[in-house]
Scaffold this motif. Structure first.
Motif, PDB file in Angstrom:
ATOM      1  N   SER A   1       2.319   4.418   3.276  1.00 31.19           N
ATOM      2  CA  SER A   1       2.001   3.741   4.536  1.00 31.19           C
ATOM      3  C   SER A   1       2.877   4.288   5.659  1.00 31.19           C
TER       4      SER A   1
ATOM      5  N   THR B   1       0.844  -1.203   0.000  1.00 31.69           N
ATOM      6  CA  THR B   1       0.000   0.000   0.000  1.00 31.69           C
ATOM      7  C   THR B   1       0.876   1.249   0.000  1.00 31.69           C
TER       8      THR B   1
ATOM      9  N   ALA C   1       5.073   1.864  -1.532  1.00 34.11           N
ATOM     10  CA  ALA C   1       4.922   0.414  -1.632  1.00 34.11           C
ATOM     11  C   ALA C   1       6.183  -0.226  -2.201  1.00 34.11           C
TER      12      ALA C   1
ATOM     13  N   ASN D   1      -2.942  -4.872   7.135  1.00 31.97           N
ATOM     14  CA  ASN D   1      -3.584  -4.951   5.816  1.00 31.97           C
ATOM     15  C   ASN D   1      -2.799  -4.242   4.717  1.00 31.97           C
ATOM     16  N   THR D   2      -1.677  -3.619   5.086  1.00 34.31           N
ATOM     17  CA  THR D   2      -0.818  -3.005   4.056  1.00 34.31           C
ATOM     18  C   THR D   2       0.285  -3.965   3.601  1.00 34.31           C
TER      19      THR D   2
END
Length: 234
Positions: free
Chosen positions: A183, A180, A201, A229-230
């Motif tokens: 982040s 992601t 990312a 969740n990244t």
């Protein structure tokens, strides 16, 4: 008769599943050969989510993502391919792609290579160790019946058993790729913690503790936290 019918039904279902599985691969490969890469990638991702990825498929996915300049995803698939095959030539591509995009965490040490080899052949290694331990036990029993004590064999037996126990229980450090953009790295496992940095990312971490919301990772020699969740676990 019932057992026969059940057997025929099970075989039929197995063959049907096998045909469907093969058609999924072939249709995705056909799209890839026709240069319909985004459509092929969608099919490959469906197959991957079912847990049936082949090394060749992972390479194609990495190729497509590289062409789309999704370098984080491309590196994820290249790493997954390397985990499956241990192909050392893949490391060159991974390191080049990471260096060109100024991404951190892709320096493979000899220990990393050993862990990958161990992970791939863990079950075979444990079986061999258990077999050796059995041979040593048999030899010791034979020696005891002859009223002979073999310190060497007892020592070997202990060593093999210790190594086998470690092999069965040792958790290999997991790696994950940040997928992601933008982040945050945090000092603690909460949104109220102090921000440490903002990352694009593609960077790769060693997972220290994986949580539902926050994961503790190693970043440039220090422990930091990122949203779980990244990350994509390799």
């Amino acid at each position: 008769i019932i057992n026969t019918r059940m057997s025929i039904t099970l075989v039929s279902l197995f063959l049907l599943a096998k045909i469907s599985f093969g058609s999924d691969f072939s249709s995705a490969d056909s799209l890839f050969l026709e240069a319909k890469y985004t459509e092929a990638l969608e099919r490959y991702e469906e197959i991957l989510n079912e847990g049936t990825a082949s090394p060749a498929m992972l390479l194609k996915m990495a190729y497509i993502e590289d062409g789309l300049e999704n370098f984080a995803s491309s590196l994820f698939y290249l790493n997954a391919y390397f985990q499956k095959t241990g192909d050392r030539a893949t490391l060159t591509k991974i390191e080049e792609l990471a260096a060109n995009n100024k991404l951190v965490g892709y320096n493979y040490s000899d220990i990393d290579i050993f862990f990958i080899f161990f992970k791939k052949y863990r079950h075979q290694i444990v079986l061999i160790l258990l077999f050796l331990a059995s041979l040593i036990v048999i030899k010791n029993v034979s020696n005891s019946r002859k009223n002979r004590k073999s310190i060497t064999f007892i020592s070997l037996q202990l060593i093999v058993l210790i190594v086998t126990t470690i092999s069965l229980n040792y958790e290999i450090p997991r790696k994950a790729i940040l997928v992601t953009p933008n982040s945050l790295l945090m000092s603690g496992a909460s949104a109220g913690s102090e921000p440490i940095g903002l990352l694009e990312a593609g960077h790769r971490f060693t997972i220290l503790e994986k949580g539902e919301v926050w994961s503790k990772v190693e970043w440039e020699g220090q422990s930091v936290y990122v949203k779980t969740n990244t990350l994509k676990l390799i």
